[in-house]
Design an enzyme around this catalytic site. Sequence first.
Site, PDB file in Angstrom:
ATOM      1  N   SER A 199     -25.025  19.330  41.505  1.00 41.32           N
ATOM      2  CA  SER A 199     -24.970  18.232  40.524  1.00 41.32           C
ATOM      3  C   SER A 199     -26.147  18.288  39.561  1.00 41.32           C
ATOM      4  N   ALA A 255     -13.710  21.820  29.751  1.00 39.73           N
ATOM      5  CA  ALA A 255     -13.000  22.011  31.023  1.00 39.73           C
ATOM      6  C   ALA A 255     -12.638  20.671  31.664  1.00 39.73           C
ATOM      7  N   ARG A 256     -13.544  19.696  31.603  1.00 41.87           N
ATOM      8  CA  ARG A 256     -13.261  18.376  32.188  1.00 41.87           C
ATOM      9  C   ARG A 256     -12.093  17.720  31.455  1.00 41.87           C
ATOM     10  N   ARG A 287      16.578  10.556  51.860  1.00 42.76           N
ATOM     11  CA  ARG A 287      16.250  10.360  53.282  1.00 42.76           C
ATOM     12  C   ARG A 287      16.705   8.974  53.757  1.00 42.76           C
ATOM     13  N   LEU A 331       7.051  11.085  52.540  1.00 43.65           N
ATOM     14  CA  LEU A 331       7.822  12.182  53.164  1.00 43.65           C
ATOM     15  C   LEU A 331       7.658  12.234  54.691  1.00 43.65           C
ATOM     16  N   GLY A 332       6.892  11.312  55.242  1.00 39.91           N
ATOM     17  CA  GLY A 332       6.708  11.356  56.692  1.00 39.91           C
ATOM     18  C   GLY A 332       6.184  12.711  57.140  1.00 39.91           C
ATOM     19  N   GLU A 362     -16.592  20.505  38.453  1.00 39.73           N
ATOM     20  CA  GLU A 362     -16.726  20.016  37.067  1.00 39.73           C
ATOM     21  C   GLU A 362     -17.418  18.660  37.023  1.00 39.73           C
ATOM     22  N   THR A 389     -19.037  15.814  40.125  1.00 37.38           N
ATOM     23  CA  THR A 389     -18.381  15.045  41.197  1.00 37.38           C
ATOM     24  C   THR A 389     -17.951  13.674  40.669  1.00 37.38           C
TER      25      THR A 389
HETATM   26  P1  TGC Z   1     -29.802  15.636  30.579  1.00 41.79           P
HETATM   27  O1  TGC Z   1     -31.290  15.608  30.430  1.00 41.79           O
HETATM   28  O2  TGC Z   1     -29.044  14.336  30.610  1.00 41.79           O
HETATM   29  O3  TGC Z   1     -29.177  16.542  29.446  1.00 41.79           O
HETATM   30  C1  TGC Z   1     -29.721  17.809  29.120  1.00 41.79           C
HETATM   31  C2  TGC Z   1     -29.276  18.139  27.694  1.00 41.79           C
HETATM   32  O4  TGC Z   1     -27.849  18.271  27.663  1.00 41.79           O
HETATM   33  C3  TGC Z   1     -27.271  17.271  26.799  1.00 41.79           C
HETATM   34  N1  TGC Z   1     -26.043  16.824  27.456  1.00 41.79           N
HETATM   35  C4  TGC Z   1     -24.847  17.201  27.032  1.00 41.79           C
HETATM   36  N2  TGC Z   1     -24.467  17.945  25.977  1.00 41.79           N
HETATM   37  C5  TGC Z   1     -23.163  18.171  25.821  1.00 41.79           C
HETATM   38  N3  TGC Z   1     -22.234  17.680  26.675  1.00 41.79           N
HETATM   39  C6  TGC Z   1     -22.566  16.955  27.747  1.00 41.79           C
HETATM   40  N4  TGC Z   1     -21.628  16.529  28.583  1.00 41.79           N
HETATM   41  C7  TGC Z   1     -23.932  16.674  27.963  1.00 41.79           C
HETATM   42  N5  TGC Z   1     -24.621  15.983  28.916  1.00 41.79           N
HETATM   43  C8  TGC Z   1     -25.917  16.093  28.583  1.00 41.79           C
HETATM   44  C9  TGC Z   1     -28.327  16.197  26.670  1.00 41.79           C
HETATM   45  O5  TGC Z   1     -28.179  15.474  25.483  1.00 41.79           O
HETATM   46  C10 TGC Z   1     -29.589  17.034  26.691  1.00 41.79           C
HETATM   47  O6  TGC Z   1     -29.711  17.659  25.419  1.00 41.79           O
HETATM   48  P2  TGC Z   1     -31.149  17.972  24.782  1.00 41.79           P
HETATM   49  O7  TGC Z   1     -30.844  18.516  23.436  1.00 41.79           O
HETATM   50  O8  TGC Z   1     -31.871  16.647  24.754  1.00 41.79           O
HETATM   51  O9  TGC Z   1     -31.815  18.960  25.688  1.00 41.79           O
HETATM   52  O10 TGC Z   1     -29.498  16.476  31.876  1.00 41.79           O
HETATM   53  P3  TGC Z   1     -29.723  16.151  33.397  1.00 41.79           P
HETATM   54  O11 TGC Z   1     -30.414  17.329  33.992  1.00 41.79           O
HETATM   55  O12 TGC Z   1     -30.336  14.790  33.565  1.00 41.79           O
HETATM   56  O13 TGC Z   1     -28.225  16.140  33.997  1.00 41.79           O
HETATM   57  C11 TGC Z   1     -27.238  15.334  33.504  1.00 41.79           C
HETATM   58  C12 TGC Z   1     -25.939  15.463  34.375  1.00 41.79           C
HETATM   59  C13 TGC Z   1     -26.198  15.035  35.803  1.00 41.79           C
HETATM   60  C14 TGC Z   1     -24.933  14.512  33.766  1.00 41.79           C
HETATM   61  C15 TGC Z   1     -25.425  16.898  34.325  1.00 41.79           C
HETATM   62  O14 TGC Z   1     -26.313  17.809  34.784  1.00 41.79           O
HETATM   63  C16 TGC Z   1     -24.086  17.079  35.011  1.00 41.79           C
HETATM   64  O15 TGC Z   1     -23.082  16.890  34.383  1.00 41.79           O
HETATM   65  N6  TGC Z   1     -24.074  17.518  36.323  1.00 41.79           N
HETATM   66  C17 TGC Z   1     -22.831  17.913  36.978  1.00 41.79           C
HETATM   67  C18 TGC Z   1     -22.796  19.419  37.092  1.00 41.79           C
HETATM   68  C19 TGC Z   1     -21.408  19.982  36.910  1.00 41.79           C
HETATM   69  O16 TGC Z   1     -20.503  19.332  36.384  1.00 41.79           O
HETATM   70  N7  TGC Z   1     -21.226  21.241  37.285  1.00 41.79           N
HETATM   71  C20 TGC Z   1     -19.991  21.895  37.084  1.00 41.79           C
HETATM   72  C21 TGC Z   1     -20.124  23.373  37.342  1.00 41.79           C
HETATM   73  S1  TGC Z   1     -18.782  24.325  36.666  1.00 41.79           S
HETATM   74  C22 TGC Z   1     -17.470  23.983  37.637  1.00 41.79           C
HETATM   75  O17 TGC Z   1     -17.458  23.165  38.488  1.00 41.79           O
HETATM   76  C23 TGC Z   1     -16.259  24.782  37.319  1.00 41.79           C
HETATM   77  S2  TGC Z   1     -14.888  24.440  38.293  1.00 41.79           S
HETATM   78  C24 TGC Z   1     -13.785  25.274  37.374  1.00 41.79           C
HETATM   79  C25 TGC Z   1     -12.389  25.298  37.849  1.00 41.79           C
HETATM   80  O18 TGC Z   1     -12.114  26.051  38.825  1.00 41.79           O
HETATM   81  O19 TGC Z   1     -11.522  24.642  37.205  1.00 41.79           O
HETATM   82  P1  FAD Z   2     -24.147  18.160  45.521  1.00 38.41           P
HETATM   83  O1  FAD Z   2     -24.678  18.149  44.129  1.00 38.41           O
HETATM   84  O2  FAD Z   2     -25.032  18.623  46.606  1.00 38.41           O
HETATM   85  O3  FAD Z   2     -23.630  16.694  45.872  1.00 38.41           O
HETATM   86  C1  FAD Z   2     -23.329  16.276  47.201  1.00 38.41           C
HETATM   87  C2  FAD Z   2     -22.987  14.783  47.158  1.00 38.41           C
HETATM   88  O4  FAD Z   2     -24.110  14.046  46.646  1.00 38.41           O
HETATM   89  C3  FAD Z   2     -21.820  14.481  46.201  1.00 38.41           C
HETATM   90  O5  FAD Z   2     -21.024  13.457  46.756  1.00 38.41           O
HETATM   91  C4  FAD Z   2     -22.511  13.982  44.951  1.00 38.41           C
HETATM   92  O6  FAD Z   2     -21.698  13.076  44.213  1.00 38.41           O
HETATM   93  C5  FAD Z   2     -23.719  13.268  45.538  1.00 38.41           C
HETATM   94  N1  FAD Z   2     -24.819  13.179  44.583  1.00 38.41           N
HETATM   95  C6  FAD Z   2     -25.529  14.200  44.016  1.00 38.41           C
HETATM   96  N2  FAD Z   2     -26.440  13.727  43.176  1.00 38.41           N
HETATM   97  C7  FAD Z   2     -26.319  12.368  43.181  1.00 38.41           C
HETATM   98  C8  FAD Z   2     -26.966  11.306  42.503  1.00 38.41           C
HETATM   99  N3  FAD Z   2     -27.944  11.532  41.613  1.00 38.41           N
HETATM  100  N4  FAD Z   2     -26.582  10.037  42.757  1.00 38.41           N
HETATM  101  C9  FAD Z   2     -25.581   9.785  43.646  1.00 38.41           C
HETATM  102  N5  FAD Z   2     -24.923  10.744  44.322  1.00 38.41           N
HETATM  103  C10 FAD Z   2     -25.295  12.022  44.087  1.00 38.41           C
HETATM  104  N6  FAD Z   2     -19.392  25.819  39.817  1.00 38.41           N
HETATM  105  C11 FAD Z   2     -19.583  26.718  38.790  1.00 38.41           C
HETATM  106  O7  FAD Z   2     -20.658  26.809  38.220  1.00 38.41           O
HETATM  107  N7  FAD Z   2     -18.547  27.527  38.392  1.00 38.41           N
HETATM  108  C12 FAD Z   2     -17.332  27.493  38.966  1.00 38.41           C
HETATM  109  O8  FAD Z   2     -16.409  28.241  38.567  1.00 38.41           O
HETATM  110  C13 FAD Z   2     -17.118  26.579  40.062  1.00 38.41           C
HETATM  111  N8  FAD Z   2     -15.918  26.578  40.722  1.00 38.41           N
HETATM  112  C14 FAD Z   2     -15.790  25.802  41.854  1.00 38.41           C
HETATM  113  C15 FAD Z   2     -14.636  25.935  42.618  1.00 38.41           C
HETATM  114  C16 FAD Z   2     -14.499  25.203  43.790  1.00 38.41           C
HETATM  115  C17 FAD Z   2     -13.285  25.376  44.645  1.00 38.41           C
HETATM  116  C18 FAD Z   2     -15.503  24.261  44.154  1.00 38.41           C
HETATM  117  C19 FAD Z   2     -15.340  23.421  45.377  1.00 38.41           C
HETATM  118  C20 FAD Z   2     -16.656  24.141  43.391  1.00 38.41           C
HETATM  119  C21 FAD Z   2     -16.818  24.925  42.244  1.00 38.41           C
HETATM  120  N9  FAD Z   2     -18.002  24.884  41.499  1.00 38.41           N
HETATM  121  C22 FAD Z   2     -18.197  25.747  40.440  1.00 38.41           C
HETATM  122  C23 FAD Z   2     -19.133  24.082  41.957  1.00 38.41           C
HETATM  123  C24 FAD Z   2     -19.024  22.597  41.621  1.00 38.41           C
HETATM  124  O9  FAD Z   2     -19.208  22.361  40.256  1.00 38.41           O
HETATM  125  C25 FAD Z   2     -20.052  21.841  42.475  1.00 38.41           C
HETATM  126  O10 FAD Z   2     -19.576  21.891  43.811  1.00 38.41           O
HETATM  127  C26 FAD Z   2     -20.266  20.432  42.030  1.00 38.41           C
HETATM  128  O11 FAD Z   2     -20.880  20.367  40.754  1.00 38.41           O
HETATM  129  C27 FAD Z   2     -21.089  19.615  43.045  1.00 38.41           C
HETATM  130  O12 FAD Z   2     -22.218  20.308  43.473  1.00 38.41           O
HETATM  131  P2  FAD Z   2     -22.520  20.456  45.061  1.00 38.41           P
HETATM  132  O13 FAD Z   2     -21.290  20.913  45.718  1.00 38.41           O
HETATM  133  O14 FAD Z   2     -23.745  21.264  45.174  1.00 38.41           O
HETATM  134  O15 FAD Z   2     -22.762  18.978  45.562  1.00 38.41           O
END
Ligand code: TGC
Ligand code: FAD
Length: 387
Positions: A141, A246-247, A272, A342-343, A367, A369
């Site tokens: 995260s 992506a989201r 059913r 669907l039981g 993408e 949590t």
């Molecule tokens: P923070 O200090 O808030 O922001 C850093 C810089 O980024 C800017 N920013 C954004 N820009 C564009 N779009 C967004 N959604 C943005 N959110 C923030 C922000 O303005 C800042 O810019 P600058 O110019 O001031 O530097 O960052 P933070 O470290 O406090 O974190 C914010 C947080 C928690 C919301 C962010 O890190 C987050 O979204 N965490 C979740 C991580 C996540 O979603 N990982 C996904 C990995 S990929 C994946 O899961 C692929 S699955 C694919 C599949 O199989 O379909």
């Molecule tokens: P953590 O960040 O360790 O979180 C664990 C729990 O703590 C969660 O319930 C979370 O909500 C909670 N938590 C964390 N921080 C806070 C907070 N500040 N306040 C309250 N609660 C909090 N990543 C990629 O980069 N590329 C990919 O292609 C990709 N594909 C994926 C495919 C699959 C099948 C899965 C399962 C994951 C994939 N991911 C990918 C990773 C995915 O984006 C991460 O699993 C996700 O961002 C959460 O990170 P984590 O699993 O480390 O959980």
Amino acid sequence: MYHPPDYYLVDELLSDEHKLIRKAVRDWVDKSVTPIIDDYAQRHAFPKHLIREMGEIGAFGPYIPEKYGGAGMDQVAYGVIMTELERGDSAIRSAASVQTSLVMYPIYAFGNEEQRMKYLPKLASGEWVGAFGLTEPNHGSDPGSMLTHFEDKGDHYLLNGSKMWITNAPICDVAVVWAKDESGKVRGLIVDRESEGFTAPETMKKWSLRASATGELVFDNVKVSKENLLPNVKGLKGPLMCLNSARYGIAWGVMGAAMDCYDTALRYSLERKQFGKPIASFQLQQKKLAEMVTEITKMQLLAWRVGMLRNDDRATPAQISMAKRNNVETALKIARESRQILGAMGISGDFPIMRHMMNLESVITYEGTHDIHLLITGMDVTGIAAF
Ligand code: TGC
Ligand code: FAD
């Protein structure tokens, strides 16, 4: 025969082009995905042969300009495609999400013309498969704390670190990897699979997204050509901008899983019989079905509206978070309710419901949590970050 609900005639909001692409993808899912997907999920295997077919039907980079192999379509078209693919399986939609939003988009948006011409047409056709490395073993995260880093060695960069839970990793030809430079700034690198020191072992034993190829990306002194640095973005906003795309696609995609569950449950409840009557005649089952179709209608309107805002480049990240969070949670609830209708049959691979339900347990985590998206909305309305 699949009959998705359209209670508020949302179809009327779609153009003829949207309906044409929807029909093409729906027909392809019926022919190529539905007949095989349960078998692949049961065997924990990704149907890799579908990648080229996905390229042919335009599932990769639909909104990327035609010059680079995309289809130059709008954001709603991208959403419609995601819905149809996820009706087949979240694994198929995941492969398309990653290729489009997380690999083609950053190369298009942050790359130079040589990078665009080298990579985008091959990714669009499915000749190459891409992966996106942001998450690390100890940083999910909170990707801003990543440890993966690279050093400038004069004529090349040297990349070290590892990424975990990466969709498409075991089958990728190329990965867009986010890593820190020597000043601690997050930068994007395009890493070719053939690079020495780069390995991508598969993650097995998943109970969710079993038909998706998930793995690690491990970089042990990997030499990356200087030409492979994405020049036009610095900082965490680079990967986060990819996540917006992506989201958004997921907000549409999960409707396909939800509609498939609802449609399956509705048909089953009419056929059913228990106590001499179709189970659809019992009020408890009608409550479930009525609530499901209401929630699907809300999901459709949310997705459509955020799509229109994206078409005008007005959708904020927080609006996208709300749509992703709401629609994934709703789809998961619908899958759970459908399974009950669907039981015992609800747990069988003869029906798609349990597979969708298990897949959605990953979708609610990746993408960003469910909690993180709530905190993004909380920050947007209060102005205070609670991360
Ligand atoms: P923070 O200090 O808030 O922001 C850093 C810089 O980024 C800017 N920013 C954004 N820009 C564009 N779009 C967004 N959604 C943005 N959110 C923030 C922000 O303005 C800042 O810019 P600058 O110019 O001031 O530097 O960052 P933070 O470290 O406090 O974190 C914010 C947080 C928690 C919301 C962010 O890190 C987050 O979204 N965490 C979740 C991580 C996540 O979603 N990982 C996904 C990995 S990929 C994946 O899961 C692929 S699955 C694919 C599949 O199989 O379909
Ligand atoms: P953590 O960040 O360790 O979180 C664990 C729990 O703590 C969660 O319930 C979370 O909500 C909670 N938590 C964390 N921080 C806070 C907070 N500040 N306040 C309250 N609660 C909090 N990543 C990629 O980069 N590329 C990919 O292609 C990709 N594909 C994926 C495919 C699959 C099948 C899965 C399962 C994951 C994939 N991911 C990918 C990773 C995915 O984006 C991460 O699993 C996700 O961002 C959460 O990170 P984590 O699993 O480390 O959980």
